[in-house]
Scaffold this active site. Structure first.
Site, PDB file in Angstrom:
ATOM      1  N   CYS A  21      42.313  44.790  41.209  1.00 46.91           N
ATOM      2  CA  CYS A  21      42.649  44.216  42.506  1.00 46.91           C
ATOM      3  C   CYS A  21      41.751  44.344  43.707  1.00 46.91           C
ATOM      4  O   CYS A  21      41.648  43.631  44.769  1.00 46.91           O
ATOM      5  CB  CYS A  21      43.862  44.440  42.778  1.00 46.91           C
ATOM      6  SG  CYS A  21      45.007  43.458  41.703  1.00 46.91           S
ATOM      7  N   GLN A  74      38.392  44.801  44.514  1.00 44.46           N
ATOM      8  CA  GLN A  74      37.261  43.969  44.978  1.00 44.46           C
ATOM      9  C   GLN A  74      37.653  42.637  44.843  1.00 44.46           C
ATOM     10  O   GLN A  74      37.176  41.963  45.931  1.00 44.46           O
ATOM     11  CB  GLN A  74      36.250  44.366  43.740  1.00 44.46           C
ATOM     12  CG  GLN A  74      35.140  43.248  43.852  1.00 44.46           C
ATOM     13  CD  GLN A  74      33.919  43.794  43.133  1.00 44.46           C
ATOM     14  OE1 GLN A  74      33.672  44.874  43.144  1.00 44.46           O
ATOM     15  NE2 GLN A  74      33.203  42.714  42.445  1.00 44.46           N
TER      16      GLN A  74
HETATM   17  N1  LIG Z   1      47.373  45.003  37.857  1.00 41.90           N
HETATM   18  C1  LIG Z   1      48.103  45.551  39.060  1.00 41.90           C
HETATM   19  O1  LIG Z   1      48.151  46.560  39.151  1.00 41.90           O
HETATM   20  C2  LIG Z   1      48.386  44.386  39.980  1.00 41.90           C
HETATM   21  C3  LIG Z   1      48.276  43.117  39.705  1.00 41.90           C
HETATM   22  N2  LIG Z   1      48.566  42.157  40.923  1.00 41.90           N
HETATM   23  C4  LIG Z   1      48.396  40.834  40.819  1.00 41.90           C
HETATM   24  O2  LIG Z   1      49.392  40.341  39.662  1.00 41.90           O
HETATM   25  C5  LIG Z   1      48.923  39.265  39.100  1.00 41.90           C
HETATM   26  C6  LIG Z   1      48.955  39.489  37.573  1.00 41.90           C
HETATM   27  O3  LIG Z   1      48.216  40.659  37.302  1.00 41.90           O
HETATM   28  P1  LIG Z   1      48.083  41.520  36.064  1.00 41.90           P
HETATM   29  O4  LIG Z   1      49.451  41.928  35.503  1.00 41.90           O
HETATM   30  O5  LIG Z   1      47.400  42.785  36.006  1.00 41.90           O
HETATM   31  O6  LIG Z   1      47.555  40.403  34.856  1.00 41.90           O
HETATM   32  P2  LIG Z   1      47.334  40.324  33.427  1.00 41.90           P
HETATM   33  O7  LIG Z   1      45.975  39.752  33.101  1.00 41.90           O
HETATM   34  O8  LIG Z   1      47.521  41.687  32.880  1.00 41.90           O
HETATM   35  O9  LIG Z   1      48.306  39.490  32.817  1.00 41.90           O
HETATM   36  C7  LIG Z   1      48.711  38.165  33.356  1.00 41.90           C
HETATM   37  C8  LIG Z   1      49.259  37.483  31.932  1.00 41.90           C
HETATM   38  O10 LIG Z   1      49.507  36.083  32.344  1.00 41.90           O
HETATM   39  C9  LIG Z   1      49.303  35.311  31.141  1.00 41.90           C
HETATM   40  N3  LIG Z   1      49.242  33.788  31.432  1.00 41.90           N
HETATM   41  C10 LIG Z   1      48.319  33.277  31.993  1.00 41.90           C
HETATM   42  N4  LIG Z   1      48.396  32.004  32.137  1.00 41.90           N
HETATM   43  C11 LIG Z   1      49.579  31.855  31.760  1.00 41.90           C
HETATM   44  C12 LIG Z   1      50.521  30.685  31.248  1.00 41.90           C
HETATM   45  N5  LIG Z   1      50.300  29.686  31.897  1.00 41.90           N
HETATM   46  N6  LIG Z   1      51.872  30.696  31.027  1.00 41.90           N
HETATM   47  C13 LIG Z   1      52.027  31.887  30.227  1.00 41.90           C
HETATM   48  N7  LIG Z   1      51.450  33.160  30.572  1.00 41.90           N
HETATM   49  C14 LIG Z   1      50.327  33.097  31.122  1.00 41.90           C
HETATM   50  C15 LIG Z   1      48.164  35.852  30.395  1.00 41.90           C
HETATM   51  O11 LIG Z   1      48.248  35.703  28.945  1.00 41.90           O
HETATM   52  C16 LIG Z   1      48.224  37.523  30.466  1.00 41.90           C
HETATM   53  O12 LIG Z   1      49.083  38.138  29.482  1.00 41.90           O
HETATM   54  C17 LIG Z   1      47.423  39.016  39.698  1.00 41.90           C
HETATM   55  O13 LIG Z   1      47.621  37.927  40.705  1.00 41.90           O
HETATM   56  C18 LIG Z   1      47.003  40.330  40.085  1.00 41.90           C
HETATM   57  O14 LIG Z   1      46.244  40.179  41.364  1.00 41.90           O
HETATM   58  C19 LIG Z   1      49.451  42.835  41.931  1.00 41.90           C
HETATM   59  C20 LIG Z   1      49.337  44.241  42.016  1.00 41.90           C
HETATM   60  C21 LIG Z   1      48.979  44.963  41.328  1.00 41.90           C
HETATM   61  O1  LIG Z   2      46.883  45.257  43.933  1.00 42.53           O
HETATM   62  C1  LIG Z   2      46.978  45.849  43.128  1.00 42.53           C
HETATM   63  O2  LIG Z   2      46.532  45.480  41.920  1.00 42.53           O
HETATM   64  C2  LIG Z   2      47.298  47.234  43.612  1.00 42.53           C
HETATM   65  O3  LIG Z   2      45.658  47.906  43.743  1.00 42.53           O
HETATM   66  C3  LIG Z   2      45.930  49.232  43.966  1.00 42.53           C
HETATM   67  O4  LIG Z   2      46.260  49.897  42.527  1.00 42.53           O
HETATM   68  P1  LIG Z   2      45.367  50.268  41.245  1.00 42.53           P
HETATM   69  O5  LIG Z   2      44.105  49.389  41.498  1.00 42.53           O
HETATM   70  O6  LIG Z   2      46.391  50.144  40.152  1.00 42.53           O
HETATM   71  O7  LIG Z   2      44.989  51.813  41.371  1.00 42.53           O
HETATM   72  P2  LIG Z   2      44.633  52.611  42.789  1.00 42.53           P
HETATM   73  O8  LIG Z   2      45.484  53.884  42.511  1.00 42.53           O
HETATM   74  O9  LIG Z   2      44.847  52.231  44.173  1.00 42.53           O
HETATM   75  O10 LIG Z   2      43.294  53.139  42.352  1.00 42.53           O
HETATM   76  C4  LIG Z   2      42.133  52.123  42.888  1.00 42.53           C
HETATM   77  C5  LIG Z   2      40.829  52.658  42.382  1.00 42.53           C
HETATM   78  O11 LIG Z   2      40.373  53.672  43.474  1.00 42.53           O
HETATM   79  C6  LIG Z   2      39.806  54.991  43.045  1.00 42.53           C
HETATM   80  N1  LIG Z   2      40.377  55.924  43.934  1.00 42.53           N
HETATM   81  C7  LIG Z   2      41.512  56.038  44.408  1.00 42.53           C
HETATM   82  C8  LIG Z   2      41.793  56.786  45.373  1.00 42.53           C
HETATM   83  C9  LIG Z   2      40.741  57.609  46.025  1.00 42.53           C
HETATM   84  O12 LIG Z   2      41.124  58.743  46.704  1.00 42.53           O
HETATM   85  N2  LIG Z   2      39.487  57.769  45.382  1.00 42.53           N
HETATM   86  C10 LIG Z   2      39.361  56.840  44.697  1.00 42.53           C
HETATM   87  O13 LIG Z   2      38.146  56.658  44.301  1.00 42.53           O
HETATM   88  C11 LIG Z   2      40.733  54.883  41.816  1.00 42.53           C
HETATM   89  O14 LIG Z   2      40.161  55.901  41.080  1.00 42.53           O
HETATM   90  C12 LIG Z   2      40.423  53.608  41.000  1.00 42.53           C
HETATM   91  O15 LIG Z   2      39.497  53.262  40.772  1.00 42.53           O
HETATM   92  C13 LIG Z   2      47.042  49.698  44.964  1.00 42.53           C
HETATM   93  O16 LIG Z   2      46.790  51.111  45.083  1.00 42.53           O
HETATM   94  C14 LIG Z   2      48.123  49.046  44.931  1.00 42.53           C
HETATM   95  O17 LIG Z   2      49.028  49.493  45.832  1.00 42.53           O
HETATM   96  C15 LIG Z   2      48.261  47.471  44.402  1.00 42.53           C
HETATM   97  O18 LIG Z   2      49.385  46.890  44.197  1.00 42.53           O
END
Ligand SMILES: NC(=O)C1=CN([C@@H]2O[C@H](COP(=O)(O)OP(=O)(O)OC[C@H]3O[C@@H](n4cnc5c(N)ncnc54)[C@H](O)[C@@H]3O)[C@@H](O)[C@H]2O)C=CC1
Ligand SMILES: O=C(O)[C@H]1O[C@H](OP(=O)(O)OP(=O)(O)OC[C@H]2O[C@@H](n3ccc(=O)[nH]c3=O)[C@H](O)[C@@H]2O)[C@H](O)[C@@H](O)[C@@H]1O
Length: 441
Positions: free
Chosen positions: A246, A248
């Site tokens: 997320c 980048q």
């Molecule tokens: N991974 C994280 O820590 C975070 C992610 N987000 C956001 O949440 C969203 C989801 O991220 P992730 O869970 O990491 O993605 P992910 O890639 O792990 O999971 C997405 C899932 O959706 C499924 N999918 C895609 N199109 C579909 C469809 N039409 N019907 C049913 N299933 C479908 C895919 O097969 C995949 O399993 C993204 O927008 C991301 O930016 C937000 C906060 C934290």
């Molecule tokens: O939108 C999202 O996906 C999420 O993105 C991040 O969560 P995440 O990417 O899971 O992981 P972080 O703990 O934020 O770390 C991100 C990267 O920064 C690095 N990092 C973190 C902290 C630090 O002090 N230095 C550092 O290099 C970590 O090693 C990692 O590569 C945010 O922390 C969440 O609040 C948000 O919901």
């Protein structure tokens, strides 16, 4: 019984729905996905994602009020509330590639909801995107991988748009933590939160280069500035660079939105956060190569840690990919060990380079195996187990002179120097050897 259907059984959908099912036993939660292997894994003992605490939560609720299915349309049709949690990666081709979010999956999910729905629905947008008788709520997810279950139990923030969603969160989230804003505020808050966090890391990383040049210690500097309550101590660990799906992507989105709104200076300001992150990764590679007599061609280099942070098996945008690419570009032989990332995943992540690169990479299941006969050892993820390895044993089995390049500042440099390692720790005073072999980024 209220029925929730979540489209997308990924990191966010799976973890979030497991916690909702746990906290709201009166709600039936079905997580659906088009990927059969993913759903099969959610229904098995080997969950598709590794997340501390997740196994426990899933075991308590699965087949009680938490279900995983590939029958997407059936469950969407039956649901009262639909969460959309599909992937929204940065567009990789076509117009605005490398900038805007790719909304292909999101659009297809939205169209499918419209097609199959016969009753009123609340649609909750969980994916990070701005956004009949639907109420559409934007509820961007704020969890961080590795602490997803903990974050979901004790959220700092949340957004309310209708009572139903609020009532659901009220099962475990205090009311003052449920925020209501307009749509753009919600989405920009999400992008800005990630951009601010990433900016802190790029800031401390920029200072780390200056620390190396001057003899300061970035850990001491970070500790000192973190004592100022206005700055605070979190997210100030200098590293080989930030990764994850997320940071980048969301900054690129912010840049794109700024450009679309005729704000190039704002766009350039945020671009710089990514530039410093890229610089940090090449700086690390250059340190490795220059310290080993300006070449790693044919040399075995051990890489400990491939996930983008500890306690997860996720490699999306991990700095390890770029570091390995850099080392492979200099013809190194790399041996990789990560406690949670599979060999398949690592090989897939190397794909964009070249077929010969695959032969230069081996993946092993033991840190000692990875380091055997190696000239250098690079720590790229801060796994706790790397702190307690038997470094004397590792040293004895490596080539001499023996290098440790700690991209996460987790090992005790002094102890390793006593063993006779040449040690590089990001942003810390340099060994005489490294001073004599300057790196150029
Ligand atoms: N991974 C994280 O820590 C975070 C992610 N987000 C956001 O949440 C969203 C989801 O991220 P992730 O869970 O990491 O993605 P992910 O890639 O792990 O999971 C997405 C899932 O959706 C499924 N999918 C895609 N199109 C579909 C469809 N039409 N019907 C049913 N299933 C479908 C895919 O097969 C995949 O399993 C993204 O927008 C991301 O930016 C937000 C906060 C934290
Ligand atoms: O939108 C999202 O996906 C999420 O993105 C991040 O969560 P995440 O990417 O899971 O992981 P972080 O703990 O934020 O770390 C991100 C990267 O920064 C690095 N990092 C973190 C902290 C630090 O002090 N230095 C550092 O290099 C970590 O090693 C990692 O590569 C945010 O922390 C969440 O609040 C948000 O919901």
């Amino acid at each position: 019984m209220v029925k929730i259907c979540c489209i997308g059984a990924g990191y966010v959908g799976g973890s979030t729905m497991a916690v909702i099912a746990l906290k709201c036993p009166a709600i039936e939660v079905v997580v659906v996905d088009i990927s059969k292997p993913r759903i099969e894994a959610w229904n098995s003992d080997q969950l598709p994602i590794y997340e501390p605490g997740l196994d426990d939560v899933v075991k308590q609720c699965r087949r009680r009020n938490l279900f995983f299915s590939t029958d997407v349309e059936k469950h969407v049709k039956e649901a009262d509330i639909i969460f959309v949690s599909v992937n929204t990666p940065t567009k990789s081709r076509g117009l605005v590639a490398g900038k805007a979010a790719d909304l292909t999956y999101w659009e297809s999910a939205a169209r499918m909801i419209a097609d199959v729905s016969k009753s009123d629905k609340i649609v909750v947008e969980k994916s990070t995107v701005p956004g009949i008788n639907y109420q559409i709520l934007s509820n961007p997810e704020l969890l961080a991988e590795g602490t997803a279950i903990e974050d979901l139990f004790k959220p700092d923030r949340g957004w309310k748009a209708v009572q139903a969603l609020k009532d659901m969160y009220a099962h475990w989230v205090p009311e003052d933590r449920i925020l209501t804003t307009n749509l753009w505020s919600a989405e920009l808050s999400k992008l800005a939160a990630n951009a601010f966090l990433a900016q802190r890391i790029s800031s401390v990383n920029a200072i780390s280069a200056l620390c190396e040049a001057t003899g300061a210690n970035v850990c001491e500097v970070a500790y000192a500035i973190g004592k100022d309550l206005r700055i605070g101590p979190k997210f100030l660990n200098a590293s080989v660079g930030f990764g994850g799906s997320c940071f980048q992507k969301d900054i690129l989105n912010l840049v794109y939105i700024s450009e679309c709104n005729g704000l190039p200076e704002v766009a350039n300001y945020w671009k710089q956060v990514i530039k410093i992150n890229d610089y940090q990764k090449s700086w690390f590679v250059n340190r490795a190569v220059s310290s080993m007599f300006n070449t790693v061609a044919g040399k075995k280099i051990a890489v400990l840690g491939f996930a983008f942070k500890k306690d997860i098996g996720d490699t999306r945008e991990t700095p390890a990919i770029d570091v390995c690419k850099g080392l492979l570009g200099d013809k190194a032989q790399i041996s990789i060990y990560d406690p949670q990332v599979t060999e398949d995943q690592i090989q897939r992540d190397q794909q964009p380079t070249s077929p010969s690169a695959v032969k230069q990479v081996s993946v092993v299941w033991d840190a000692y195996e990875a380091t055997k006969g190696a000239h250098g050892l690079c720590i790229l993820t801060e796994w706790d187990e790397f702190k307690t390895l038997d470094y004397q044993k590792i040293f004895d089995n490596m080539q001499k002179p023996t290098f440790v390049l700690d991209g996460r500042n987790i090992v005790d440099g002094e102890k390793l120097r006593e063993i006779d390692f040449i040690v590089y720790s990001i942003g810390k005073p340099l060994d005489a050897w490294l001073k004599d072999m300057p790196a150029v980024a």
